[in-house]
Design a protein around this motif. Structure first.
Motif, PDB file in Angstrom:
ATOM      1  N   ILE A  47       0.867  -1.181   0.000  1.00 50.15           N
ATOM      2  CA  ILE A  47       0.000   0.000   0.000  1.00 50.15           C
ATOM      3  C   ILE A  47       0.904   1.231   0.000  1.00 50.15           C
ATOM      4  O   ILE A  47       1.695   1.437   0.922  1.00 50.15           O
ATOM      5  N   PHE A  48       0.785   2.027  -1.074  1.00 47.52           N
ATOM      6  CA  PHE A  48       1.615   3.208  -1.259  1.00 47.52           C
ATOM      7  C   PHE A  48       0.796   4.476  -1.129  1.00 47.52           C
ATOM      8  O   PHE A  48      -0.380   4.499  -1.480  1.00 47.52           O
ATOM      9  N   GLU A  49       1.450   5.535  -0.661  1.00 50.29           N
ATOM     10  CA  GLU A  49       0.857   6.862  -0.694  1.00 50.29           C
ATOM     11  C   GLU A  49       1.473   7.609  -1.865  1.00 50.29           C
ATOM     12  O   GLU A  49       2.694   7.633  -2.023  1.00 50.29           O
ATOM     13  N   VAL A  50       0.630   8.206  -2.700  1.00 49.06           N
ATOM     14  CA  VAL A  50       1.115   9.025  -3.801  1.00 49.06           C
ATOM     15  C   VAL A  50       1.501  10.376  -3.213  1.00 49.06           C
ATOM     16  O   VAL A  50       0.668  11.078  -2.639  1.00 49.06           O
ATOM     17  N   LEU A  51       2.775  10.737  -3.352  1.00 49.21           N
ATOM     18  CA  LEU A  51       3.299  11.975  -2.785  1.00 49.21           C
ATOM     19  C   LEU A  51       3.321  13.120  -3.790  1.00 49.21           C
ATOM     20  O   LEU A  51       3.199  14.280  -3.413  1.00 49.21           O
ATOM     21  N   LYS A  52       3.492  12.785  -5.059  1.00 45.34           N
ATOM     22  CA  LYS A  52       3.609  13.801  -6.109  1.00 45.34           C
ATOM     23  C   LYS A  52       3.095  13.195  -7.405  1.00 45.34           C
ATOM     24  O   LYS A  52       3.401  12.054  -7.730  1.00 45.34           O
ATOM     25  N   ALA A  53       2.302  13.980  -8.139  1.00 39.65           N
ATOM     26  CA  ALA A  53       1.742  13.516  -9.412  1.00 39.65           C
ATOM     27  C   ALA A  53       2.197  14.434 -10.539  1.00 39.65           C
ATOM     28  O   ALA A  53       2.163  15.655 -10.394  1.00 39.65           O
ATOM     29  N   HIS A  54       2.622  13.836 -11.638  1.00 35.25           N
ATOM     30  CA  HIS A  54       3.042  14.560 -12.835  1.00 35.25           C
ATOM     31  C   HIS A  54       2.163  14.051 -13.978  1.00 35.25           C
ATOM     32  O   HIS A  54       2.193  12.850 -14.281  1.00 35.25           O
ATOM     33  N   VAL A  55       1.377  14.926 -14.608  1.00 34.41           N
ATOM     34  CA  VAL A  55       0.447  14.503 -15.656  1.00 34.41           C
ATOM     35  C   VAL A  55       0.546  15.449 -16.847  1.00 34.41           C
ATOM     36  O   VAL A  55       0.514  16.677 -16.677  1.00 34.41           O
ATOM     37  N   ALA A  56       0.643  14.889 -18.044  1.00 32.21           N
ATOM     38  CA  ALA A  56       0.647  15.709 -19.263  1.00 32.21           C
ATOM     39  C   ALA A  56      -0.713  16.403 -19.386  1.00 32.21           C
ATOM     40  O   ALA A  56      -1.747  15.794 -19.098  1.00 32.21           O
ATOM     41  N   PRO A  57      -0.740  17.663 -19.806  1.00 32.81           N
ATOM     42  CA  PRO A  57      -2.004  18.399 -19.877  1.00 32.81           C
ATOM     43  C   PRO A  57      -2.973  17.901 -20.949  1.00 32.81           C
ATOM     44  O   PRO A  57      -4.173  18.117 -20.834  1.00 32.81           O
ATOM     45  N   SER A  58      -2.446  17.244 -21.977  1.00 34.19           N
ATOM     46  CA  SER A  58      -3.362  16.713 -22.987  1.00 34.19           C
ATOM     47  C   SER A  58      -2.759  15.464 -23.603  1.00 34.19           C
ATOM     48  O   SER A  58      -1.541  15.303 -23.604  1.00 34.19           O
ATOM     49  N   PRO A  59      -3.593  14.547 -24.053  1.00 32.80           N
ATOM     50  CA  PRO A  59      -5.044  14.649 -23.976  1.00 32.80           C
ATOM     51  C   PRO A  59      -5.528  14.430 -22.542  1.00 32.80           C
ATOM     52  O   PRO A  59      -4.857  13.782 -21.746  1.00 32.80           O
ATOM     53  N   ARG A  60      -6.671  14.974 -22.253  1.00 32.44           N
ATOM     54  CA  ARG A  60      -7.214  14.852 -20.903  1.00 32.44           C
ATOM     55  C   ARG A  60      -7.555  13.396 -20.574  1.00 32.44           C
ATOM     56  O   ARG A  60      -7.418  12.955 -19.439  1.00 32.44           O
ATOM     57  N   HIS A  61      -8.043  12.668 -21.564  1.00 34.64           N
ATOM     58  CA  HIS A  61      -8.375  11.247 -21.398  1.00 34.64           C
ATOM     59  C   HIS A  61      -7.556  10.443 -22.406  1.00 34.64           C
ATOM     60  O   HIS A  61      -8.026  10.145 -23.498  1.00 34.64           O
ATOM     61  N   PRO A  62      -6.314  10.074 -22.052  1.00 33.48           N
ATOM     62  CA  PRO A  62      -5.463   9.349 -22.994  1.00 33.48           C
ATOM     63  C   PRO A  62      -5.952   7.916 -23.213  1.00 33.48           C
ATOM     64  O   PRO A  62      -6.642   7.353 -22.359  1.00 33.48           O
ATOM     65  N   GLU A  63      -5.594   7.350 -24.341  1.00 35.96           N
ATOM     66  CA  GLU A  63      -5.909   5.947 -24.596  1.00 35.96           C
ATOM     67  C   GLU A  63      -4.961   5.085 -23.778  1.00 35.96           C
ATOM     68  O   GLU A  63      -3.744   5.136 -23.960  1.00 35.96           O
ATOM     69  N   THR A  64      -5.515   4.299 -22.873  1.00 34.28           N
ATOM     70  CA  THR A  64      -4.714   3.435 -22.024  1.00 34.28           C
ATOM     71  C   THR A  64      -5.049   1.979 -22.301  1.00 34.28           C
ATOM     72  O   THR A  64      -6.087   1.661 -22.896  1.00 34.28           O
ATOM     73  N   LEU A  65      -4.158   1.102 -21.838  1.00 36.23           N
ATOM     74  CA  LEU A  65      -4.300  -0.340 -22.054  1.00 36.23           C
ATOM     75  C   LEU A  65      -4.903  -1.009 -20.834  1.00 36.23           C
ATOM     76  O   LEU A  65      -4.506  -0.718 -19.708  1.00 36.23           O
ATOM     77  N   HIS A  66      -5.799  -1.932 -21.070  1.00 26.66           N
ATOM     78  CA  HIS A  66      -6.414  -2.713 -19.997  1.00 26.66           C
ATOM     79  C   HIS A  66      -6.282  -4.178 -20.385  1.00 26.66           C
ATOM     80  O   HIS A  66      -6.821  -4.595 -21.409  1.00 26.66           O
ATOM     81  N   TYR A  67      -5.564  -4.939 -19.580  1.00 31.03           N
ATOM     82  CA  TYR A  67      -5.277  -6.329 -19.917  1.00 31.03           C
ATOM     83  C   TYR A  67      -6.461  -7.221 -19.591  1.00 31.03           C
ATOM     84  O   TYR A  67      -7.044  -7.127 -18.513  1.00 31.03           O
ATOM     85  N   THR A  68      -6.811  -8.108 -20.513  1.00 29.69           N
ATOM     86  CA  THR A  68      -7.935  -9.015 -20.297  1.00 29.69           C
ATOM     87  C   THR A  68      -7.499 -10.475 -20.247  1.00 29.69           C
ATOM     88  O   THR A  68      -8.332 -11.369 -20.226  1.00 29.69           O
ATOM     89  N   GLY A  69      -6.199 -10.719 -20.247  1.00 23.51           N
ATOM     90  CA  GLY A  69      -5.684 -12.082 -20.236  1.00 23.51           C
ATOM     91  C   GLY A  69      -5.474 -12.597 -21.654  1.00 23.51           C
ATOM     92  O   GLY A  69      -5.891 -11.976 -22.628  1.00 23.51           O
ATOM     93  N   ASP A  70      -4.794 -13.728 -21.756  1.00 23.85           N
ATOM     94  CA  ASP A  70      -4.552 -14.381 -23.046  1.00 23.85           C
ATOM     95  C   ASP A  70      -3.798 -13.496 -24.040  1.00 23.85           C
ATOM     96  O   ASP A  70      -3.970 -13.630 -25.254  1.00 23.85           O
ATOM     97  N   GLY A  71      -3.009 -12.528 -23.567  1.00 16.81           N
ATOM     98  CA  GLY A  71      -2.250 -11.660 -24.458  1.00 16.81           C
ATOM     99  C   GLY A  71      -3.088 -10.600 -25.156  1.00 16.81           C
ATOM    100  O   GLY A  71      -2.653  -9.985 -26.117  1.00 16.81           O
ATOM    101  N   VAL A  72      -4.295 -10.341 -24.641  1.00 17.01           N
ATOM    102  CA  VAL A  72      -5.228  -9.404 -25.267  1.00 17.01           C
ATOM    103  C   VAL A  72      -5.420  -8.182 -24.364  1.00 17.01           C
ATOM    104  O   VAL A  72      -5.623  -8.314 -23.162  1.00 17.01           O
ATOM    105  N   PHE A  73      -5.368  -7.013 -24.986  1.00 19.64           N
ATOM    106  CA  PHE A  73      -5.616  -5.755 -24.286  1.00 19.64           C
ATOM    107  C   PHE A  73      -6.889  -5.120 -24.827  1.00 19.64           C
ATOM    108  O   PHE A  73      -7.216  -5.276 -26.001  1.00 19.64           O
ATOM    109  N   MET A  74      -7.576  -4.403 -23.977  1.00 20.46           N
ATOM    110  CA  MET A  74      -8.688  -3.564 -24.382  1.00 20.46           C
ATOM    111  C   MET A  74      -8.182  -2.132 -24.249  1.00 20.46           C
ATOM    112  O   MET A  74      -7.444  -1.803 -23.317  1.00 20.46           O
ATOM    113  N   VAL A  75      -8.551  -1.278 -25.182  1.00 15.69           N
ATOM    114  CA  VAL A  75      -8.140   0.119 -25.137  1.00 15.69           C
ATOM    115  C   VAL A  75      -9.260   0.916 -24.495  1.00 15.69           C
ATOM    116  O   VAL A  75     -10.442   0.673 -24.768  1.00 15.69           O
TER     117      VAL A  75
END
Length: 182
Positions: free
Chosen positions: A138-166
């Motif tokens: 369990i970690f505490e986030v002490l400092k966050a650095h975020v690019a201003p855009s895009p506001r909602h970037p396309e990220t990867l979500h793993y579903t198993g079997d070598g497959v990602f959902m975007v």
């Protein structure tokens, strides 16, 4: 909607908690990056994040000893790199050099940020009571650095079997929320 039996060992395809992240660590002159999908938000203030890190992972001891890390959020532009990082061990290769990633100095921890990631969250260990039993930090986030855009970037979500959902399209229901619930 009619449902059918499904193998319980594969429920992760529906319950993965969030985007794949790259966790960077540093201890006694050694640094590493690991691909991780097992994380969860635990609290807003202080900002607490739980990570399940396998004891067999090279980063486990670096993080356990240093008691800190950086959680970096890659976008889909790094998909192949994310997979390759997960398929190699930092015990044998410097992953920053091997995969052409740029380490940046963090403000509050010794672990490096990854410049190519959309966001980086500097973390210090908040609680280790579940590490021996479940490899759960369990970690505490002490400092966050975020690019201003895009506001909602396309990220990867793993579903198993070598497959990602975007990450998909954004659907706002802000008007339905009570002010204190946003």
């Amino acid at each position: 909607m009619q449902k059918r039996d499904f193998p319980v060992s594969q429920v992760r395809r529906y319950l993965e908690p969030g985007p794949i992240v790259l966790v960077s660590s540093h201890w006694q002159g050694e640094r590493n990056i690991m691909t991780l999908g097992w994380h969860t938000i635990l609290e807003f203030t202080p900002s607490l994040v739980g990570l399940m890190i396998s004891a067999g992972n090279h980063s486990f001891e670096l993080i356990r000893q240093s008691r800190e890390c950086v959680i970096n959020l890659p976008t889909t532009a790094l998909t192949d790199t994310v997979v390759r990082i997960g398929n190699t061990t930092g015990a044998e290769v410097d992953k920053f050099a091997e995969f052409g990633l740029t380490p940046e100095t963090a403000s509050t921890v010794s672990a490096p940020l990854i410049a190519e990631c959309h966001a980086s969250f500097e973390c210090r260990l908040h609680e280790d009571a579940l590490v021996d039993s479940y490899n759960f930090f369990i970690f505490e986030v002490l400092k966050a650095h975020v690019a201003p855009s895009p506001r909602h970037p396309e990220t990867l979500h793993y579903t198993g079997d070598g497959v990602f959902m975007v990450s998909g399209k954004i659907i706002s229901r802000r008007a339905l929320f009570r002010p204190g619930m946003l």
